[in-house]
Design a protein around this motif. Structure first.
Motif, PDB file in Angstrom:
ATOM      1  N   GLU A   1     -17.167 -25.709 -34.765  1.00 45.05           N
ATOM      2  CA  GLU A   1     -16.026 -26.517 -34.323  1.00 45.05           C
ATOM      3  C   GLU A   1     -15.972 -26.572 -32.794  1.00 45.05           C
ATOM      4  O   GLU A   1     -14.933 -26.325 -32.192  1.00 45.05           O
ATOM      5  N   HIS A   2     -17.092 -26.885 -32.157  1.00 42.47           N
ATOM      6  CA  HIS A   2     -17.170 -26.905 -30.703  1.00 42.47           C
ATOM      7  C   HIS A   2     -17.501 -28.309 -30.219  1.00 42.47           C
ATOM      8  O   HIS A   2     -18.304 -29.026 -30.833  1.00 42.47           O
ATOM      9  N   TRP A   3     -16.932 -28.694 -29.088  1.00 41.74           N
ATOM     10  CA  TRP A   3     -17.123 -30.034 -28.529  1.00 41.74           C
ATOM     11  C   TRP A   3     -18.598 -30.347 -28.297  1.00 41.74           C
ATOM     12  O   TRP A   3     -19.105 -31.390 -28.718  1.00 41.74           O
ATOM     13  N   ASP A   4     -19.301 -29.440 -27.590  1.00 42.31           N
ATOM     14  CA  ASP A   4     -20.705 -29.715 -27.263  1.00 42.31           C
ATOM     15  C   ASP A   4     -21.557 -29.860 -28.519  1.00 42.31           C
ATOM     16  O   ASP A   4     -22.463 -30.702 -28.572  1.00 42.31           O
ATOM     17  N   ASP A   5     -21.287 -29.038 -29.527  1.00 44.30           N
ATOM     18  CA  ASP A   5     -22.063 -29.131 -30.764  1.00 44.30           C
ATOM     19  C   ASP A   5     -21.743 -30.413 -31.520  1.00 44.30           C
ATOM     20  O   ASP A   5     -22.630 -30.994 -32.157  1.00 44.30           O
ATOM     21  N   ALA A   6     -20.481 -30.864 -31.461  1.00 42.23           N
ATOM     22  CA  ALA A   6     -20.137 -32.139 -32.091  1.00 42.23           C
ATOM     23  C   ALA A   6     -20.903 -33.277 -31.430  1.00 42.23           C
ATOM     24  O   ALA A   6     -21.423 -34.179 -32.109  1.00 42.23           O
ATOM     25  N   GLU A   7     -20.992 -33.248 -30.097  1.00 43.86           N
ATOM     26  CA  GLU A   7     -21.781 -34.268 -29.394  1.00 43.86           C
ATOM     27  C   GLU A   7     -23.246 -34.209 -29.809  1.00 43.86           C
ATOM     28  O   GLU A   7     -23.882 -35.248 -30.047  1.00 43.86           O
ATOM     29  N   THR A   8     -23.789 -32.990 -29.880  1.00 43.52           N
ATOM     30  CA  THR A   8     -25.199 -32.843 -30.260  1.00 43.52           C
ATOM     31  C   THR A   8     -25.441 -33.374 -31.666  1.00 43.52           C
ATOM     32  O   THR A   8     -26.399 -34.123 -31.916  1.00 43.52           O
ATOM     33  N   MET A   9     -24.575 -32.992 -32.606  1.00 43.11           N
ATOM     34  CA  MET A   9     -24.723 -33.491 -33.971  1.00 43.11           C
ATOM     35  C   MET A   9     -24.613 -35.011 -34.020  1.00 43.11           C
ATOM     36  O   MET A   9     -25.345 -35.685 -34.759  1.00 43.11           O
ATOM     37  N   GLY A  10     -23.672 -35.567 -33.243  1.00 42.19           N
ATOM     38  CA  GLY A  10     -23.519 -37.017 -33.214  1.00 42.19           C
ATOM     39  C   GLY A  10     -24.769 -37.710 -32.709  1.00 42.19           C
ATOM     40  O   GLY A  10     -25.190 -38.738 -33.267  1.00 42.19           O
ATOM     41  N   ARG A  11     -25.379 -37.156 -31.655  1.00 45.92           N
ATOM     42  CA  ARG A  11     -26.620 -37.751 -31.137  1.00 45.92           C
ATOM     43  C   ARG A  11     -27.721 -37.712 -32.184  1.00 45.92           C
ATOM     44  O   ARG A  11     -28.484 -38.676 -32.338  1.00 45.92           O
ATOM     45  N   ILE A  12     -27.800 -36.613 -32.921  1.00 44.14           N
ATOM     46  CA  ILE A  12     -28.830 -36.497 -33.958  1.00 44.14           C
ATOM     47  C   ILE A  12     -28.566 -37.498 -35.077  1.00 44.14           C
ATOM     48  O   ILE A  12     -29.487 -38.162 -35.570  1.00 44.14           O
ATOM     49  N   ALA A  13     -27.299 -37.627 -35.471  1.00 44.99           N
ATOM     50  CA  ALA A  13     -26.965 -38.590 -36.525  1.00 44.99           C
ATOM     51  C   ALA A  13     -27.296 -40.010 -36.094  1.00 44.99           C
ATOM     52  O   ALA A  13     -27.869 -40.792 -36.865  1.00 44.99           O
ATOM     53  N   GLY A  14     -26.954 -40.365 -34.848  1.00 43.15           N
ATOM     54  CA  GLY A  14     -27.254 -41.708 -34.361  1.00 43.15           C
ATOM     55  C   GLY A  14     -28.741 -41.967 -34.272  1.00 43.15           C
ATOM     56  O   GLY A  14     -29.222 -43.055 -34.628  1.00 43.15           O
ATOM     57  N   ALA A  15     -29.499 -40.973 -33.790  1.00 46.80           N
ATOM     58  CA  ALA A  15     -30.950 -41.126 -33.700  1.00 46.80           C
ATOM     59  C   ALA A  15     -31.569 -41.243 -35.087  1.00 46.80           C
ATOM     60  O   ALA A  15     -32.462 -42.073 -35.320  1.00 46.80           O
ATOM     61  N   THR A  16     -31.103 -40.427 -36.023  1.00 45.63           N
ATOM     62  CA  THR A  16     -31.609 -40.495 -37.399  1.00 45.63           C
ATOM     63  C   THR A  16     -31.324 -41.869 -38.005  1.00 45.63           C
ATOM     64  O   THR A  16     -32.178 -42.468 -38.669  1.00 45.63           O
ATOM     65  N   ALA A  17     -30.105 -42.370 -37.783  1.00 47.31           N
ATOM     66  CA  ALA A  17     -29.737 -43.685 -38.308  1.00 47.31           C
ATOM     67  C   ALA A  17     -30.622 -44.781 -37.738  1.00 47.31           C
ATOM     68  O   ALA A  17     -30.883 -45.793 -38.400  1.00 47.31           O
ATOM     69  N   ALA A  18     -31.124 -44.570 -36.514  1.00 46.01           N
ATOM     70  CA  ALA A  18     -32.000 -45.558 -35.879  1.00 46.01           C
ATOM     71  C   ALA A  18     -33.461 -45.370 -36.247  1.00 46.01           C
ATOM     72  O   ALA A  18     -34.328 -46.097 -35.752  1.00 46.01           O
ATOM     73  N   GLY A  19     -33.746 -44.395 -37.118  1.00 40.20           N
ATOM     74  CA  GLY A  19     -35.117 -44.202 -37.587  1.00 40.20           C
ATOM     75  C   GLY A  19     -35.912 -43.165 -36.837  1.00 40.20           C
ATOM     76  O   GLY A  19     -37.116 -43.024 -37.047  1.00 40.20           O
ATOM     77  N   GLN A  20     -35.253 -42.394 -35.957  1.00 36.66           N
ATOM     78  CA  GLN A  20     -35.945 -41.353 -35.202  1.00 36.66           C
ATOM     79  C   GLN A  20     -35.926 -40.028 -35.960  1.00 36.66           C
ATOM     80  O   GLN A  20     -35.100 -39.808 -36.844  1.00 36.66           O
ATOM     81  N   ASP A  21     -36.839 -39.134 -35.579  1.00 37.09           N
ATOM     82  CA  ASP A  21     -36.915 -37.807 -36.197  1.00 37.09           C
ATOM     83  C   ASP A  21     -36.267 -36.797 -35.252  1.00 37.09           C
ATOM     84  O   ASP A  21     -36.914 -36.246 -34.364  1.00 37.09           O
ATOM     85  N   ALA A  22     -34.968 -36.583 -35.408  1.00 36.75           N
ATOM     86  CA  ALA A  22     -34.233 -35.637 -34.568  1.00 36.75           C
ATOM     87  C   ALA A  22     -33.560 -34.620 -35.480  1.00 36.75           C
ATOM     88  O   ALA A  22     -32.950 -34.998 -36.487  1.00 36.75           O
ATOM     89  N   VAL A  23     -33.665 -33.339 -35.130  1.00 39.45           N
ATOM     90  CA  VAL A  23     -33.091 -32.295 -35.976  1.00 39.45           C
ATOM     91  C   VAL A  23     -32.155 -31.414 -35.152  1.00 39.45           C
ATOM     92  O   VAL A  23     -32.311 -31.267 -33.934  1.00 39.45           O
ATOM     93  N   TRP A  24     -31.205 -30.798 -35.827  1.00 43.77           N
ATOM     94  CA  TRP A  24     -30.279 -29.861 -35.184  1.00 43.77           C
ATOM     95  C   TRP A  24     -30.901 -28.472 -35.238  1.00 43.77           C
ATOM     96  O   TRP A  24     -31.034 -27.880 -36.306  1.00 43.77           O
ATOM     97  N   ASP A  25     -31.278 -27.958 -34.078  1.00 43.67           N
ATOM     98  CA  ASP A  25     -31.862 -26.620 -34.026  1.00 43.67           C
ATOM     99  C   ASP A  25     -31.357 -25.830 -32.818  1.00 43.67           C
ATOM    100  O   ASP A  25     -31.903 -24.779 -32.482  1.00 43.67           O
TER     101      ASP A  25
END
Length: 394
Positions: free
Chosen positions: A295-319
């Motif tokens: 429940e952290h701001w920076d992690d929410a941003e990171t997850m959002g970037r990964i979701a957006g990249a995945t939706a665009a067809g990129q291979d991005a993972v949360w690690d």
């Protein structure tokens, strides 16, 4: 559900950091088609971290808060009332039906509303409207009670005190954040609060709030405790934590665990073409090898970037390793951990008032918290990431 009145490349549901980051990343990675962001907030995505700090103190205004342009159609004050993943459709509360190629749920969380009597008499702090209401009430108040000693509660308490109010925190915990961070750090946080003029009452479980007068603005409020004398104040802020907003996903048939939307390390839900990110998810972290609730701001941003990249067809993972920082008055605390708890916490004090708390579990470093000790923070984060043994640490 009716045929769509419009179709978009990406539908983003939510208005917080995960929603903003998802829309921006989808554009950056060449996602096709229009982007539609639907938020029940009445303001475009903004820095909510400021609400309990400089905004509440009157040192910044709403115009200072927006995150930036999204390159998206942003519809405010609107709610997605139903999601039909199989048909790639969503219904809005204005009757429109939106078709989408991809959807990101970034529905976030809502403040916990305690079950004690009178909880609805308190103020809550999550949105800009909440912050405006609290700031307006504080302008005509001389005293305040903050229920809860989480970081929002501590930040807001100091901000109210700096406005000149007499502030009391009533916390069920014996010390601020002692369950998460241990008594050593909790004692230091308590010192920070008292140093800014905030009275801290630990072990003070609230049993109710009442307004003995007519319930009109300006009436004094009484906060009752299960043990101890009640506290009277001109306003009460309830900061009792947050609860994930996963109802839309649950109704759509997506997998839910621990009241959160289950996603993999690519932020994909159990439905094709639907992703989710932020406070509402239980996401698998590739480095940790398990699902984490963060429940952290920076992690929410990171997850959002990964979701957006995945939706665009990129291979991005949360690690990445989860972590946060908080400003309580003029002092900053940094913390990072996988969040699975610890067996032992050892605190070392540095010159100038700094400190480091090392968290261990079965002799392995599982977390670190620091104040004025950046080198320890960087070192600790690496030890946590690699699952290092704690030999040689205090």
């Amino acid at each position: 559900m009716n045929a769509p009145t419009e179709t978009v490349g990406l539908l983003v549901v939510g208005g917080g950091p995960a929603a903003h980051a998802a829309a921006a990343a989808y554009r950056e990675h060449g996602g096709d088609g229009p982007v539609l962001l639907v938020s029940d907030d009445d303001t475009p995505p903004y820095f909510r971290l400021s609400l309990s700090k400089d905004f509440l103190r009157g040192e910044s205004e709403a115009d200072d808060l927006p995150i930036g342009d999204l390159g998206a159609d942003v519809r405010l004050g609107r709610t997605v009332t139903a999601l039909l993943p199989h048909d790639r459709l969503a219904r809005l509360d204005d009757g429109r039906t939106v078709g989408y190629r991809r959807c990101v749920l970034a529905t976030g969380a809502a403040p916990v509303r305690p079950s004690f009597p009178g909880a609805d008499l308190g103020l809550y702090l999550r949105t800009l409207d909440d912050a405006r209401r609290l700031r307006d009430r504080a302008a005509g108040a001389r005293s305040a009670v903050v229920v809860g000693s989480g970081f929002i509660g501590c930040e807001a308490a100091v901000s109210l005190a700096r406005r000149g109010l007499e502030v009391t925190i009533c916390s069920a915990e014996p010390l601020p954040q002692s369950v998460r961070l241990g008594d050593g750090v909790g004692a230091r946080l308590a010192d920070w609060l008292t140093g800014d003029g905030v009275r801290f009452r630990g072990g003070a479980e609230v049993s109710g709030i009442e307004t003995p007068g007519h319930g009109l603005p300006g009436d004094r409020q009484i906060v009752h405790l299960r043990d101890g004398d009640p506290v009277a104040a001109d306003l009460v802020l309830v900061a009792a934590g947050i609860t994930p907003r996963a109802g839309l996903a649950a109704a759509a048939g997506l997998a839910i665990e621990r009241d959160r939307i289950v996603v993999d390390e690519w932020m994909r839900t159990t439905a094709d073409h639907v992703l989710a990110a932020g406070d509402a998810v239980l996401a698998r972290n590739a480095a940790a090898g398990r699902h984490l609730a963060v429940e952290h701001w920076d992690d929410a941003e990171t997850m959002g970037r990964i979701a957006g990249a995945t939706a665009a067809g990129q291979d991005a993972v949360w690690d990445s390793l989860p972590g946060f920082w908080t400003d309580i008055g003029d002092r900053t605390l940094q913390y990072t951990a996988w969040g699975d708890g610890y067996d032992e916490a050892a605190v070392t004090t540095h010159s100038g008032g700094g400190f480091t708390a090392w968290y261990r579990k079965e002799h392995t470093v599982v977390g670190v918290a620091t104040h004025l000790a950046d080198e320890d923070y960087e070192r600790g984060a690496e030890l946590v990431r690699t699952g290092a043994r704690s030999a040689g640490l205090p």
